[in-house]
Every structure is written in C-alpha cells, then in structure tokens.
Design a protein around this motif. Structure first.
Motif, PDB file in Angstrom:
ATOM      1  N   TYR A  85       0.776  -1.284  -0.034  1.00  0.00           N
ATOM      2  CA  TYR A  85       0.199   0.129  -0.132  1.00  0.00           C
ATOM      3  C   TYR A  85       0.742   1.083  -0.155  1.00  0.00           C
ATOM      4  O   TYR A  85       0.707   2.285  -0.796  1.00  0.00           O
ATOM      5  N   LEU A  86       1.822   1.274   0.804  1.00  0.00           N
ATOM      6  CA  LEU A  86       2.619   2.356   1.020  1.00  0.00           C
ATOM      7  C   LEU A  86       3.596   2.696  -0.305  1.00  0.00           C
ATOM      8  O   LEU A  86       3.568   3.919  -0.758  1.00  0.00           O
ATOM      9  N   TYR A  87       4.190   1.665  -0.902  1.00  0.00           N
ATOM     10  CA  TYR A  87       5.211   1.886  -1.846  1.00  0.00           C
ATOM     11  C   TYR A  87       4.185   2.280  -3.281  1.00  0.00           C
ATOM     12  O   TYR A  87       4.631   3.051  -4.235  1.00  0.00           O
ATOM     13  N   ALA A  88       2.794   1.798  -3.344  1.00  0.00           N
ATOM     14  CA  ALA A  88       2.043   2.032  -4.274  1.00  0.00           C
ATOM     15  C   ALA A  88       1.646   3.526  -4.429  1.00  0.00           C
ATOM     16  O   ALA A  88       1.624   4.136  -5.483  1.00  0.00           O
ATOM     17  N   ALA A  89       1.608   4.007  -3.117  1.00  0.00           N
ATOM     18  CA  ALA A  89       1.369   5.553  -3.078  1.00  0.00           C
ATOM     19  C   ALA A  89       2.435   6.258  -3.267  1.00  0.00           C
ATOM     20  O   ALA A  89       2.270   7.566  -4.064  1.00  0.00           O
ATOM     21  N   LEU A  90       3.565   6.060  -3.076  1.00  0.00           N
ATOM     22  CA  LEU A  90       4.842   6.552  -3.121  1.00  0.00           C
ATOM     23  C   LEU A  90       5.093   6.743  -4.559  1.00  0.00           C
ATOM     24  O   LEU A  90       5.461   7.851  -5.170  1.00  0.00           O
ATOM     25  N   HIS A  91       5.060   5.652  -5.166  1.00  0.00           N
ATOM     26  CA  HIS A  91       4.998   5.522  -6.727  1.00  0.00           C
ATOM     27  C   HIS A  91       3.826   6.771  -7.437  1.00  0.00           C
ATOM     28  O   HIS A  91       4.153   7.173  -8.542  1.00  0.00           O
ATOM     29  N   ALA A  92       2.595   6.428  -6.979  1.00  0.00           N
ATOM     30  CA  ALA A  92       1.629   7.343  -7.837  1.00  0.00           C
ATOM     31  C   ALA A  92       1.814   8.646  -7.598  1.00  0.00           C
ATOM     32  O   ALA A  92       1.443   9.546  -8.452  1.00  0.00           O
ATOM     33  N   VAL A  93       2.747   9.183  -6.396  1.00  0.00           N
ATOM     34  CA  VAL A  93       2.913  10.649  -6.355  1.00  0.00           C
ATOM     35  C   VAL A  93       4.382  10.863  -6.762  1.00  0.00           C
ATOM     36  O   VAL A  93       4.868  12.006  -6.710  1.00  0.00           O
ATOM     37  N   GLY A  94       4.860  10.099  -7.633  1.00  0.00           N
ATOM     38  CA  GLY A  94       6.494  10.257  -8.085  1.00  0.00           C
ATOM     39  C   GLY A  94       7.623  10.070  -7.163  1.00  0.00           C
ATOM     40  O   GLY A  94       8.548  10.809  -7.480  1.00  0.00           O
ATOM     41  N   LEU A  95       7.181   9.608  -5.968  1.00  0.00           N
ATOM     42  CA  LEU A  95       8.610   9.638  -5.012  1.00  0.00           C
ATOM     43  C   LEU A  95       9.275   8.286  -4.831  1.00  0.00           C
ATOM     44  O   LEU A  95      10.055   7.899  -4.131  1.00  0.00           O
ATOM     45  N   SER A 208      -8.040  -2.318   5.051  1.00  0.00           N
ATOM     46  CA  SER A 208      -9.302  -3.149   4.455  1.00  0.00           C
ATOM     47  C   SER A 208     -10.432  -2.569   4.933  1.00  0.00           C
ATOM     48  O   SER A 208     -11.401  -2.998   4.086  1.00  0.00           O
ATOM     49  N   THR A 209     -10.529  -1.841   5.985  1.00  0.00           N
ATOM     50  CA  THR A 209     -11.737  -1.312   6.337  1.00  0.00           C
ATOM     51  C   THR A 209     -12.228   0.090   5.711  1.00  0.00           C
ATOM     52  O   THR A 209     -13.163   0.624   5.866  1.00  0.00           O
ATOM     53  N   GLY A 210     -11.133   0.626   5.005  1.00  0.00           N
ATOM     54  CA  GLY A 210     -11.413   1.961   4.326  1.00  0.00           C
ATOM     55  C   GLY A 210     -11.103   3.100   5.079  1.00  0.00           C
ATOM     56  O   GLY A 210     -11.274   4.311   4.907  1.00  0.00           O
ATOM     57  N   THR A 211     -10.588   2.800   6.467  1.00  0.00           N
ATOM     58  CA  THR A 211     -10.252   4.030   7.367  1.00  0.00           C
ATOM     59  C   THR A 211      -9.274   4.837   6.654  1.00  0.00           C
ATOM     60  O   THR A 211      -9.051   6.048   7.153  1.00  0.00           O
ATOM     61  N   LEU A 212      -8.315   4.045   5.621  1.00  0.00           N
ATOM     62  CA  LEU A 212      -7.266   4.919   4.914  1.00  0.00           C
ATOM     63  C   LEU A 212      -7.327   4.528   3.411  1.00  0.00           C
ATOM     64  O   LEU A 212      -7.456   3.199   3.276  1.00  0.00           O
ATOM     65  N   THR A 213      -7.795   5.274   2.605  1.00  0.00           N
ATOM     66  CA  THR A 213      -7.648   5.021   1.198  1.00  0.00           C
ATOM     67  C   THR A 213      -6.589   5.490   0.320  1.00  0.00           C
ATOM     68  O   THR A 213      -5.723   6.191   1.071  1.00  0.00           O
ATOM     69  N   PRO A 214      -6.366   5.006  -0.746  1.00  0.00           N
ATOM     70  CA  PRO A 214      -5.095   5.250  -1.470  1.00  0.00           C
ATOM     71  C   PRO A 214      -5.048   6.911  -1.595  1.00  0.00           C
ATOM     72  O   PRO A 214      -3.808   7.381  -1.596  1.00  0.00           O
ATOM     73  N   SER A 215      -6.194   7.287  -2.145  1.00  0.00           N
ATOM     74  CA  SER A 215      -6.313   8.843  -2.335  1.00  0.00           C
ATOM     75  C   SER A 215      -5.804   9.673  -0.843  1.00  0.00           C
ATOM     76  O   SER A 215      -5.081  10.765  -0.974  1.00  0.00           O
TER      77      SER A 215
END
Length: 237
Positions: A85-95, A208-215
């Motif tokens: 989850y974390l690395y997908a987000a870092l990649h999505a923002v270019g980091l 998994s509960t949506g407490t934290l979403t990718p966005s």
C-alpha cells in the motif's frame, strides 16, 4: 559501538543491535519457524535499518517491522500488504521508481524519501512495549541528527510513531508546541525548518476497512513532498 557519522554506519549499527531480549528472541524465533508460504526463504531475522537516501528531504516514520515482512526481507515495509500500500502510493505521487516492494534486491529506489521506524525489531502482536520503544529511540535520534541538514518534511504513520517522534525531535533542537500537538490524519504541524504530517498507518486493518484509502495517503505524501521541494505528481482526476 563507535561514533556514527554517516547513514550507512547507522544502518549497519542498527542491524547488529540486540538490546531488547524479548524482541531478539521473537524475531529469531519467527525467522526459524517461518510462515509456510516462505519456508524456502532465508529470513533476515535482525533489526531492520531505515531505507532511502542519506540526503532525504522527507522522512516517513512507521511503527516497527512486520514479522513476515521486513523481518523476513530486511527492508522497511517490504514483503507485506502494508508495504504494498505504501509503495504504491509513493509511486503514484512520483516519489518511488516502482509501485511494488517484494525483496531487498528488487530495484526499488526512493526519490528524496527515507523510511524508518521508532522500533527496529519485529515485536510480538505488532506491539512493542514503552520500554522497548524508549530503548530503541537512540537510533531515531541519530537518524534525525544525520538527516537534519536536508530534512524538510516528516510523515508519521499512526499515533505510536507520533508519540515516539515528538520527544526525539525536541532532543534534536526543534521546538515542539505546548500543549503537544495531537495525532490525526491530515494534521500538519509547522516546526520552522520542518513540517510534520500525520497519516493513519498503512496497516491491513486500516486499509481493508477504508479507514485509510489510496487517495488519503497519496494526498499526505504529495503535500509532504511538495513542502520539501520535491517534484510530485498531481492528483488524478
């Protein structure tokens, strides 16, 4: 241990640490017994150092290595769903140069970002004790000292990291507001040279509960990167 004046020296020293008997016993037990899916792999089974460049402008602070994630692979947030989850987000923002982190030689590099934790050994039930946290604090203290010349943003994943980080920042010369700022997702605290950004942890429970979403995590990483002067991608429409 001799003086630690470089990040690579710090990483080596962390990997040799055996200060907390309970954590050492647990991480080595896990590394010996293994999970069935990884029975053919050699576990790292040691304290896990931080990951990322020595001149990072953004520091991400988590909680502790996962028993079958970083304790297996030897790299922070690598080999488990939280890391996915974390690395997908870092990649999505270019980091990050790629969205996945599976093993220590998979070619992943971070752009201006370093990832660490207040506790460097996998704890039973993902719950280090306060004593273990405080004993491990010296490593975070050294890491902040070494990163201070370039560091501009810190993203804290969860309340445990937030509570661990504030006194360590104070020890390194940053003025912490009184009363101390409370943790929350999206909270930002300006400390002069640096700014703190709070985010819910990328734990499987939260994602998994949506407490934290990718966005949600992407927005925090994007704000931290932008504040630090890094080139970040804009939010998708």
């Amino acid at each position: 241990m001799g003086p630690v004046e470089r990040v690579d020296q710090l990483d080596h020293a962390v990997s040799q640490c055996r200060a907390c008997r309970r954590l050492v016993n647990w991480r080595e037990k896990v590394a010996t017994e293994k999970r069935a899916a990884f029975r053919d792999q050699t576990y790292w089974g040691r304290a896990v150092p931080g990951f990322g460049p020595a001149d990072a402008r953004v520091l991400i602070v988590g909680l502790a290595p996962a028993a079958h994630g970083a304790n297996r692979t030897g790299r922070m947030f690598t080999g488990d769903r939280s890391g996915d989850y974390l690395y997908a987000a870092l990649h999505a923002v270019g980091l990050a140069n790629q969205p996945t982190s599976t093993h220590i030689d998979d070619g992943l590099t971070l752009r201006g970002v370093r990832i660490t934790a207040p506790v460097h050994c996998a704890p039973p039930d993902n719950k280090p004790t306060v004593t273990e946290r405080d004993r491990c604090r010296k490593w975070l203290d050294i890491e902040l000292r070494l990163l201070k010349p370039t560091l501009r943003s810190i993203v804290v994943l969860g309340g445990f990291g937030w509570q661990s980080l504030l006194p360590t920042l104070e020890n390194n010369g940053w003025d912490i507001p009184r009363p101390r700022p409370k943790f929350g997702h999206g909270v930002e605290v300006d400390l002069g040279e640096i700014r703190l950004f709070g985010s819910y942890h990328v734990s499987q429970r939260n994602t998994s509960t949506g407490t934290l979403t990718p966005s949600m995590i992407e927005d925090v990483l994007r704000a931290a990167g932008s504040h630090a002067g890094l080139s970040v991608s804009s939010a998708a429409n």
